[in-house]
Write a protein that holds these residues in place. Structure first.
Motif, short mmCIF file in Angstrom:
data_model
loop_
_atom_site.label_atom_id
_atom_site.label_comp_id
_atom_site.label_asym_id
_atom_site.label_seq_id
_atom_site.Cartn_x
_atom_site.Cartn_y
_atom_site.Cartn_z
N UNK A 16 1.03 -1.09 0.16
CA UNK A 16 0.08 -0.05 0.15
C UNK A 16 0.80 1.10 -0.14
N UNK A 17 2.17 1.02 0.14
CA UNK A 17 2.99 2.25 0.11
C UNK A 17 3.00 3.14 1.51
N UNK A 18 3.19 2.28 2.54
CA UNK A 18 3.03 3.09 3.87
C UNK A 18 4.38 2.33 4.71
N UNK A 19 5.19 3.44 5.15
CA UNK A 19 6.37 2.86 6.25
C UNK A 19 6.38 3.62 7.32
N UNK A 20 6.63 2.85 8.24
CA UNK A 20 6.55 3.35 9.97
C UNK A 20 7.82 3.90 10.00
N UNK A 21 8.07 5.22 10.31
CA UNK A 21 9.74 5.59 10.33
C UNK A 21 10.30 5.03 11.40
N UNK A 22 9.51 4.42 12.48
CA UNK A 22 10.47 3.60 13.66
C UNK A 22 11.74 2.79 13.17
N UNK A 23 11.29 2.22 11.83
CA UNK A 23 12.55 1.67 11.27
C UNK A 23 13.89 2.37 10.95
N UNK A 24 13.63 3.49 11.17
CA UNK A 24 14.74 4.41 10.76
C UNK A 24 15.57 4.83 12.23
N UNK A 25 15.00 4.50 13.05
CA UNK A 25 15.67 5.05 14.38
C UNK A 25 15.59 4.07 15.61
#
Length: 432
Positions: A16-25
């Motif tokens: 769906x093209x949705x990424x949670x930014x927790x994967x970056x931090x």
């Protein structure tokens, strides 16, 4: 919070093209990446031209681990952890060179260029000759292989070979390494600098984000010459997690200097060798962290240094048979645009660093899913270009493909084989 498959799936909805930014931090996610991404992927180490002679070595990283890449006397290549088996000290502090042995400066254990423990101080007095030299050599990278002079390593002995791992990306690599019979070479010296952000921000941008160029790089594009629009090019997403965007026509700002003259002179030869790919200006990312700008003769590695820090190692690539004046012009151009203080590169570093600062110190911003919908559902097969093809220079299919593969690596304990039934990279072709 436990980092399990359900949690990671809740953060990464690539369909769906949705990424949670927790994967970056997240520190926990970063640590798991070291095991499951960097511990099992084929990672770029060096180019043949960087270690041409027996006993030449190059010090680099695989994930967060320091490694040595060493040319063997028989011409082969080995790679080892740059870590002494005694107390974990580096056995080589130099960045590159030529050496028949490497001595740890902590206690003096010495290893030969094949990684074997060759000498230990006071072996008789301290160890009573009971220390096994054979069992204490440097830890070797399980697999080392190369493609068209690009050397890769993999810690996972059970992982498929490099050829399978690169997949259809080889078609696009050929488009910039095979312009001339002599191939490419890497000019001496890597430009290295640090960004306070997550490594994936850079990798995903090179996998397909050309959308930022007309905003972030507007001033430099105006200075360099004619711009472009989305229909000037296309982009592809490959099932292996790789991605590339490309313009079909090379616009050179070097028409009146040695580099421009050389490029024009060899253009017909290049077209005969690689067809329309000879004129492409592109950006690519080979999953997970090897990227490049073939039209700008540059490639780089994003070395992770923590959940919110990575190093950029940037290299200038030239054709081996090019005249010295053309190589020098290319080097100056790369430094001016893609170096640490380059007029293009500083735009990207500012973006990534500001995002990293928001995620590190913010709270509400980390709850907001990011939008990766661009081009969703518009991919198709193309008779010439492998992969899922998109009729626009702008798009986010490369990013969605990158995070699909990232999720597969992160949620499986065994090496994540691509299902044999799936041959295309259509956004809807793979269910969870």
């Amino acid at each position: 919070m436990a980092i399990d498959a359900d949690y990671l799936h809740s953060l990464v909805d690539w369909k769906q093209g949705r990424i949670g930014p927790e994967i970056f931090v997240s520190d926990e996610i970063y640590k798991l990446e070291q095991e499951r991404i960097f511990g099992r992927s084929w990672l770029f180490l060096a180019h043949d031209s960087m270690i041409p002679n027996p006993h030449d070595f190059y010090a680099t990283y695989m994930g967060s681990d320091p490694v040595l890449v060493v040319r063997q006397p028989d011409g082969g290549i080995k790679a080892f952890l740059n870590v002494c088996r005694h107390r974990g000290m580096r056995v080589c502090r130099a960045e590159e060179g030529n050496a028949r042995s490497f001595m740890c400066t902590y206690h003096g254990w010495t290893y030969d260029s094949a990684g074997k423990l060759a000498g230990v101080p006071n072996l008789e007095d301290a160890y009573f000759n009971k220390l096994s030299l054979e069992d204490n050599g440097l830890v070797q990278v399980a697999q080392v292989d190369s493609y068209k002079g690009l050397i890769f390593g993999n810690f996972d002995a059970a992982a498929p070979g490099l050829d399978e791992y690169l997949g259809d990306l080889k078609y696009y690599i050929d488009g910039w390494v095979d312009h001339a019979a002599g191939g490419i070479e890497v000019l001496p010296g890597a430009i290295k600098w640090t960004i306070n952000a997550n490594w994936k921000l850079a990798a995903e941008q090179f996998a397909g984000d050309t959308y930022h160029a007309t905003t972030s790089h507007l001033s430099s594009l105006l200075a360099f010459g004619p711009g472009f629009d989305a229909k000037d090019g296309a982009h592809v997403s490959l099932r292996e997690g790789h991605g590339e965007s490309f313009l079909f026509e090379r616009h050179t700002r070097f028409a009146d200097d040695p580099l421009g003259q050389y490029n024009e002179k060899k253009r017909q030869i290049a077209r005969e060798r690689v067809g329309d790919r000879a004129d492409m200006v592109a950006n690519f990312n080979a999953f997970p962290n090897f990227s490049g700008l073939p039209g700008s003769a540059n490639f780089r590695v994003w070395h992770p240094k923590g959940p919110n820090k990575f190093e950029i190692w940037s290299y200038t690539v030239v054709e081996k048979d090019a005249p010295p004046e053309a190589k020098r012009a290319q080097q100056i151009s790369a430094s001016f645009t893609e170096g640490a203080a380059g007029v293009v590169e500083t735009d990207d570093g500012e973006n990534w660093g500001m995002i990293g600062g928001i995620l590190e110190h913010g709270h509400q911003a980390r709850k907001m899913a990011w939008n990766y919908e661009m081009g969703l559902g518009t991919g198709r097969d193309h008779p010439e270009f492998p992969g899922e093809y998109y009729d626009s220079f702008f798009g986010e299919a490369g990013q969605r493909g990158f995070y699909r593969r990232w999720l597969e690596f992160m949620t499986t304990e065994a090496w994540p084989a691509i299902p044999s039934a799936v041959t295309a990279t259509n956004d809807a072709s793979v269910a969870r």
